[in-house]
Design an enzyme around this catalytic site. Structure first.
Site, mmCIF file in Angstrom:
data_model
loop_
_atom_site.group_PDB
_atom_site.id
_atom_site.type_symbol
_atom_site.label_atom_id
_atom_site.label_comp_id
_atom_site.label_asym_id
_atom_site.label_seq_id
_atom_site.Cartn_x
_atom_site.Cartn_y
_atom_site.Cartn_z
ATOM 1 N N HIS A 49 71.116 59.195 14.750
ATOM 2 C CA HIS A 49 69.943 59.655 15.504
ATOM 3 C C HIS A 49 69.306 60.835 14.763
ATOM 4 O O HIS A 49 69.920 61.434 13.874
ATOM 5 C CB HIS A 49 70.361 60.061 16.920
ATOM 6 N N GLU A 51 68.718 63.878 15.536
ATOM 7 C CA GLU A 51 69.422 65.163 15.618
ATOM 8 C C GLU A 51 70.526 65.221 14.565
ATOM 9 O O GLU A 51 70.692 66.229 13.869
ATOM 10 C CB GLU A 51 70.052 65.349 17.007
ATOM 11 N N SER A 165 35.504 33.724 9.223
ATOM 12 C CA SER A 165 35.782 35.147 9.469
ATOM 13 C C SER A 165 36.419 35.816 8.256
ATOM 14 O O SER A 165 36.880 36.943 8.345
ATOM 15 C CB SER A 165 36.716 35.287 10.684
ATOM 16 N N GLU A 300 47.077 39.321 16.535
ATOM 17 C CA GLU A 300 46.027 39.049 15.543
ATOM 18 C C GLU A 300 45.390 37.726 15.931
ATOM 19 O O GLU A 300 45.782 36.675 15.446
ATOM 20 C CB GLU A 300 46.631 38.930 14.141
ATOM 21 N N LEU A 305 42.476 35.000 23.305
ATOM 22 C CA LEU A 305 43.773 35.595 23.639
ATOM 23 C C LEU A 305 43.618 37.073 24.016
ATOM 24 O O LEU A 305 44.250 37.536 24.970
ATOM 25 C CB LEU A 305 44.751 35.431 22.467
HETATM 26 N N1 LIG Z 1 38.031 39.018 12.719
HETATM 27 C C1 LIG Z 1 39.297 38.967 13.048
HETATM 28 O O1 LIG Z 1 40.026 39.964 12.929
HETATM 29 C C2 LIG Z 1 39.863 37.695 13.582
HETATM 30 C C3 LIG Z 1 41.245 37.613 13.806
HETATM 31 C C4 LIG Z 1 41.761 36.418 14.328
HETATM 32 C C5 LIG Z 1 40.898 35.387 14.625
HETATM 33 N N2 LIG Z 1 39.575 35.499 14.388
HETATM 34 C C6 LIG Z 1 38.654 34.411 14.709
HETATM 35 O O2 LIG Z 1 38.731 34.120 16.085
HETATM 36 C C7 LIG Z 1 38.389 32.760 16.303
HETATM 37 C C8 LIG Z 1 39.359 32.111 17.273
HETATM 38 O O3 LIG Z 1 39.280 32.736 18.501
HETATM 39 P P1 LIG Z 1 39.524 31.999 19.886
HETATM 40 O O4 LIG Z 1 39.100 32.954 20.922
HETATM 41 O O5 LIG Z 1 38.923 30.632 19.864
HETATM 42 O O6 LIG Z 1 41.076 31.727 19.918
HETATM 43 P P2 LIG Z 1 42.398 32.634 19.980
HETATM 44 O O7 LIG Z 1 42.175 33.829 20.793
HETATM 45 O O8 LIG Z 1 42.945 32.765 18.636
HETATM 46 O O9 LIG Z 1 43.366 31.605 20.734
HETATM 47 C C9 LIG Z 1 43.485 31.498 22.146
HETATM 48 C C10 LIG Z 1 42.382 30.696 22.678
HETATM 49 O O10 LIG Z 1 42.172 29.563 21.915
HETATM 50 C C11 LIG Z 1 41.171 28.837 22.616
HETATM 51 N N3 LIG Z 1 41.107 27.553 22.020
HETATM 52 C C12 LIG Z 1 40.283 27.304 20.996
HETATM 53 N N4 LIG Z 1 40.421 26.036 20.625
HETATM 54 C C13 LIG Z 1 41.356 25.463 21.427
HETATM 55 C C14 LIG Z 1 41.945 24.169 21.528
HETATM 56 N N5 LIG Z 1 41.586 23.158 20.740
HETATM 57 N N6 LIG Z 1 42.899 23.942 22.449
HETATM 58 C C15 LIG Z 1 43.283 24.924 23.274
HETATM 59 N N7 LIG Z 1 42.743 26.151 23.241
HETATM 60 C C16 LIG Z 1 41.797 26.421 22.327
HETATM 61 C C17 LIG Z 1 41.548 29.009 24.067
HETATM 62 O O11 LIG Z 1 40.400 29.518 24.696
HETATM 63 P P3 LIG Z 1 39.791 28.856 26.015
HETATM 64 O O12 LIG Z 1 40.929 28.771 27.003
HETATM 65 O O13 LIG Z 1 38.745 29.811 26.379
HETATM 66 O O14 LIG Z 1 39.296 27.532 25.578
HETATM 67 C C18 LIG Z 1 42.581 30.149 24.027
HETATM 68 O O15 LIG Z 1 42.314 31.191 24.948
HETATM 69 C C19 LIG Z 1 38.396 32.102 14.939
HETATM 70 O O16 LIG Z 1 37.070 31.855 14.531
HETATM 71 C C20 LIG Z 1 39.043 33.125 14.043
HETATM 72 O O17 LIG Z 1 38.530 33.066 12.728
HETATM 73 C C21 LIG Z 1 39.037 36.641 13.890
#
Ligand SMILES: NC(=O)c1ccc[n+]([C@@H]2O[C@H](COP(=O)([O-])OP(=O)(O)OC[C@H]3O[C@@H](n4cnc5c(N)ncnc54)[C@H](OP(=O)(O)O)[C@@H]3O)[C@@H](O)[C@H]2O)c1
Length: 378
Positions: A49, A51, A165, A300, A305
């Site tokens: 730890h 300490e 992205s 991420e 999500l």
């Molecule tokens: N810039 C960054 O730092 C960064 C980081 C990670 C990802 N991204 C971008 O975020 C985008 C993805 O985001 P996201 O909101 O769609 O998803 P996400 O948050 O990664 O994943 C969860 C969501 O996926 C959705 N989803 C999309 N397609 C689906 C499918 N075929 N079956 C079931 N669920 C599905 C659901 O949303 P619903 O329940 O609303 O349908 C669920 O809430 C991508 O374009 C990625 O490039 C950017």
């Protein structure tokens, strides 16, 4: 005194990635004029730890000195002996601690020190409070600490409307993310990101302190069997749970045979299936993972999500990299979605903890008040 506690907090933060699931703790041993004699921190879970680390460095000079610790010294015989006894045996005259230990197994160190004739004071300190939060949250709620990170444009887009992205943020920002990946127990992403970007979610080109589990929030079990996240990382993960992905699936739709076949195929591919709660709730799955030793989670994902975590009040903090560009598209993907609030005043406000520069990007660090509010004082 405050400066010495701030120094102890800086020492403690060096343990990030090594100390967890134990708390990060730092200790400074100083003389009565405030001169530092030695310092130390909890480097790795199972190791000495803070300490003991500091007392070892101080040797005989600890006699009659003051020990300043970010967390109340422990009072139990775990993998190492009680720090309260080690401090007393070393002959320190006074112990100042910033956060009371809420852990029922370890608490009572200050009381024990007093019994042995040592002055023990609780002096709250903001930096020590911040450092203790992940540990306090887990002890009090049984949930891991959830940090999200994303890169966005000035106008809040995390991807173009077509999903592109890569890369919004600069190389320095991305390197920082890889470093963090190598210090957390798990990286959590969403199925939207897996389908769009096919990320590997491994820590690359950085020193890896721990190999994170890769977890996909995938209610309908749609993760493709050839997804990168299902491949065993080539860097020889020391953590068997990181060899393949953990998929969070909503098993309440389990009568659908096509869905069940997908779950079976993922299991055959080596994935670990963890059930989501009723209605796809994430909290029970996170609680189960915490019981398996997942203390820190880096999210991420895309906005889907992030929105769900917000709705369940699971998000503790966010690291937002703001890249110097405007996407200017109404249908670009946003950093969080799915809530549609109607009263601005009812949206929980985060606290802005820091604003930094990372190359051409700005890095904003936000924290939400979660299930726990303020650390204990005792
Ligand atoms: N810039 C960054 O730092 C960064 C980081 C990670 C990802 N991204 C971008 O975020 C985008 C993805 O985001 P996201 O909101 O769609 O998803 P996400 O948050 O990664 O994943 C969860 C969501 O996926 C959705 N989803 C999309 N397609 C689906 C499918 N075929 N079956 C079931 N669920 C599905 C659901 O949303 P619903 O329940 O609303 O349908 C669920 O809430 C991508 O374009 C990625 O490039 C950017």
């Amino acid at each position: 005194m405050r400066e010495l506690l701030a120094r102890a907090a800086r020492m403690a933060s060096r343990g990030h990635g090594g100390a967890e699931p134990n708390p990060m703790v730092g200790c400074v041993i100083a003389d009565h004029d405030g001169r530092v004699i030695a310092d130390g921190y909890h480097r790795r879970c199972g190791g000495p730890h803070a300490e003991v680390d500091a007392l070892t460095a101080a040797g005989a000079r600890a006699r009659g000195a003051i020990a300043l610790v970010t967390l109340e010294p422990c009072n139990h015989h775990g993998r190492t002996g009680p720090c309260s006894e080690a401090l007393a045996d070393a002959g320190v005259a006074e112990v100042i601690y910033a956060v009371g230990d809420p852990n029922p197994l370890a608490k009572g160190g200050a009381e024990r020190l007093r019994e042995r004739g040592i002055r023990a004071f609780h002096v709250p300190h903001a930096a020590a409070d911040e450092l203790a939060l992940p540990f306090l949250k887990r002890v009090r709620t049984g949930l891991p600490w959830i940090s999200a990170k994303w890169a966005q444009s000035i106008d809040g887009a995390v991807a173009l409307a077509n999903g592109d992205s890569q890369w919004l943020s600069g190389a320095r920002s991305r390197r920082m993310v890889h470093r963090e990946r190598g210090r957390v127990d798990a990286i959590l992403t969403g199925i939207g990101t897996v389908l769009e970007d096919d990320p590997r979610l491994t820590a690359r080109d950085v020193r890896v302190v721990r190999t994170p589990r890769r977890i996909v929030f995938d209610p309908d079990a749609r993760t493709p069997l050839d997804a990168n996240v299902l491949q065993t990382p080539t860097d020889g993960a020391q953590n068997p749970a990181a060899h393949t992905a953990t998929i969070l699936v909503d098993l309440s739709s389990s009568t659908d045979t096509a869905f069940l076949r997908r779950v079976e195929a993922l299991t055959a591919r080596g994935a670990t299936i963890v059930p989501l709660g009723r209605g796809g709730a994430i909290e029970p799955a996170l609680r189960a993972l915490a019981r398996e030793g997942v203390a820190t989670v880096l999210v991420e994902s895309g906005g889907g999500l992030v929105g769900r975590l917000l709705r369940e009040k699971l998000l503790d903090e966010a690291w937002v990299f703001v890249a110097p560009l405007l996407v200017a598209d109404d249908v670009a993907r946003r950093s969080a979605r799915g809530l549609a609030p109607e009263v601005l005043a009812e949206i929980p406000r985060a606290r802005l903890l820091s604003v930094r520069r990372r190359g051409a990007d700005a890095l904003l660090h936000y924290r939400w008040a979660s299930a726990l509010t303020t650390p204990t004082s005792s």
